[in-house]
Design an enzyme around this catalytic site. Structure first.
Site, PDB file in Angstrom:
ATOM      1  N   HIS A 272     -47.109  33.349 -31.021  1.00 31.51           N
ATOM      2  CA  HIS A 272     -47.232  34.738 -31.485  1.00 31.51           C
ATOM      3  C   HIS A 272     -46.241  34.902 -32.634  1.00 31.51           C
ATOM      4  CE1 HIS A 272     -47.973  34.964 -27.098  1.00 31.51           C
ATOM      5  NE2 HIS A 272     -48.737  36.023 -27.319  1.00 31.51           N
TER       6      HIS A 272
ATOM      7  N   ASP B  42     -42.639  35.154 -31.584  1.00 34.99           N
ATOM      8  CA  ASP B  42     -42.023  33.972 -30.945  1.00 34.99           C
ATOM      9  C   ASP B  42     -41.264  33.172 -31.977  1.00 34.99           C
ATOM     10  OD1 ASP B  42     -43.624  34.644 -28.754  1.00 34.99           O
ATOM     11  OD2 ASP B  42     -45.203  33.242 -29.340  1.00 34.99           O
TER      12      ASP B  42
HETATM   13  C1  XUL Z   1     -50.598  36.873 -21.399  1.00 34.26           C
HETATM   14  C2  XUL Z   1     -51.153  35.763 -22.164  1.00 34.26           C
HETATM   15  C3  XUL Z   1     -50.772  35.686 -23.595  1.00 34.26           C
HETATM   16  C4  XUL Z   1     -51.877  35.204 -24.483  1.00 34.26           C
HETATM   17  C5  XUL Z   1     -51.555  35.288 -25.947  1.00 34.26           C
HETATM   18  O1  XUL Z   1     -50.981  36.910 -20.077  1.00 34.26           O
HETATM   19  O2  XUL Z   1     -51.851  34.923 -21.636  1.00 34.26           O
HETATM   20  O3  XUL Z   1     -49.658  34.873 -23.720  1.00 34.26           O
HETATM   21  O4  XUL Z   1     -52.224  33.887 -24.199  1.00 34.26           O
HETATM   22  O5  XUL Z   1     -51.165  36.551 -26.345  1.00 34.26           O
END
Ligand code: XUL
Ligand code: CO
Length: 439
Positions: A99, A102
């Site tokens: 993300h 991150d």
């Molecule tokens: C949350 C989840 C996230 C997604 C990406 O449960 O799985 O980490 O994979 O936003």
């Protein structure tokens, strides 16, 4: 600078190795069918769980000991990149995922956040030049900051909608810059708490508008990655709009988005929705919508998203069965959206966790391929439905009958004969395959 000093490159040493820092079953070059394990499994490291996560839980602070944590701000972000590429290299993992927040800390304004992202993205791009590890997907975090308290693309607040859109715009630019194979939308807060204050129709329409604009922008800038929706039924909202594959598919079809999107299916989200992991994979597969996988597992006794590293061989086998029946994952992969337990706080645990996940999927792959080669489940299913290959069954399939003829057929029947579904026998067979694959 190195971060994992006493760890060398993890090698395949075979099922009898006693070295904990070696693969016992994942042999990247080994052919399974026509492709190598590495090509089929397409493993990815989740940046957030491995390099950003502190292992805090609702009752306690983070426990993780991470050699890069004595730094802060942008310096910390840079050290994490160094550590990440050392980790990728030592694990020889082909992909990673992140993300926006991150990889770089948020600034006080959107502009500042984007500037910080630019610095880190340039650094990642540089590291990627000398690395075999590619970007499986990126996404943006439109759920943690207080501004997203009422959602992002489904927020009641148009300013938040715009802010979220600007972040996805940047995310797509980053995806293009780093050659991402996919772009993921997980609707963290795209859902609602209560209908007492919610215009569900407007929120759903807006979410679709949001995805359409994202799609248009991707086309505009020539971002060719696959778009993926990651369903989850709840947590953090009590009603998440992308509940599971079936409801997500209905949403995509209703709003004319189904040609552009596929699904990123997470094992623990499937079980939270009251499904098995293989149910979600299967549902997506038979509709041509299986895009990628977040490989983890839930805890059987806990009712939330525990994001454990996968170790259950029965589940990895049935998951790989679906993936092989799908002809592989295409541009997708198996991203370990999984975190070490709070008690596994040492840096080395990150390696053990990934080795466990990779070995577990390697075993699942081999067993699944053998089940397919030997026609084990297909022959059971073919036999079970053979009433549709002849007589009135064939007419139903061919569309050559109607209620008049079906009634006539039913009236002419004596006692109807059914046959055993043979479930116990099938399970014994799967156990036999699991236990003899390395015999
Ligand atoms: C949350 C989840 C996230 C997604 C990406 O449960 O799985 O980490 O994979 O936003
Ligand atoms: Co996920």
């Amino acid at each position: 600078m190195t971060y994992f000093h006493n760890i060398n490159r993890i090698k395949y040493e075979g099922p009898n190795s006693t070295n904990p820092l070696a693969f016992k079953f994942y042999n990247p070059e080994e052919l399974v069918g026509e492709k190598s394990m590495e090509e089929i499994l397409r493993f990815g490291v989740a940046y957030w769980h491995t390099f950003t996560e502190s292992l805090k839980d609702p009752f306690g602070v983070g426990t993780a000991i991470r050699p890069w944590d004595r730094y802060s701000g942008l310096d910390l972000a840079k050290k994490r990149v160094e550590a990440a590429f050392e980790f990728f290299e030592k694990l020889q993992i082909p992909f990673f995922c992140f993300h926006d927040i991150d990889i770089a800390p948020e600034g006080d304004t959107l502009k500042e956040s984007n500037q910080k992202l630019d610095v880190i993205v340039a650094m990642i791009k540089d590291y990627m030049k000398d690395s075999k590890t590619k970007l499986l997907w990126n996404t943006v975090n439109n759920f943690s900051h207080p501004r997203f308290v009422h959602g992002a693309g489904s927020s009641n607040n148009a300013d938040v909608f715009a802010y979220a859109a600007a972040k996805v715009k940047k995310g797509l630019e980053i995806g293009k810059e780093l050659g991402a194979e996919n772009y993921v939308f997980w609707g963290g807060r795209e859902g609602y708490e209560t209908l007492l204050n919610t215009d569900m129709k407007l929120e759903l329409d807006n979410l679709a508008r949001f995805y359409h604009m994202a799609m248009d922008y991707a086309k505009e800038i020539g971002f060719t990655g696959q778009f993926l929706i990651e369903p989850k039924p709840k947590e953090p909202t009590s009603h998440q709009y992308d509940f599971d594959v079936a409801s997500g598919y209905a949403f995509l079809q209703h709003y004319g988005l189904d040609d552009f999107f596929k699904f990123n299916i997470e094992a623990n989200h499937a079980t939270l929705a009251g499904h098995t992991f293989e149910h979600e994979l299967h549902y997506a597969r038979i509709h041509g919508m299986l895009g990628s996988v977040d490989a983890n597992q839930g805890h059987p006794l806990l009712g939330w998203d525990t994001d454990e590293f996968p170790s259950d061989l029965y589940t990895t086998t049935l998951a790989m069965y679906e993936i092989l029946k799908n002809g592989g994952l295409g541009r997708g992969g198996l991203n370990f959206d999984a975190k070490v337990r709070r008690g596994s706080f040492e840096p080395e645990d990150l390696f053990h966790a990934h080795i466990t996940g990779m070995d577990s999927y390697a075993v699942g792959l081999k067993v699944a391929q053998k089940l397919i080669d030997d026609n084990v489940l297909e022959s059971v299913i073919e036999n079970r439905y053979n009433s549709f290959t002849k007589g009135i069954g064939k007419k139903i399939i061919d569309g050559n009958t109607d209620f008049h003829q079906l009634e006539e057929h039913a009236l002419g029947l004596g006692e109807i004969e059914n046959h055993s579904g043979q479930l116990e026998q099938i399970k014994a067979k799967i156990n036999q395959y699991l236990l003899t694959i390395y015999a």
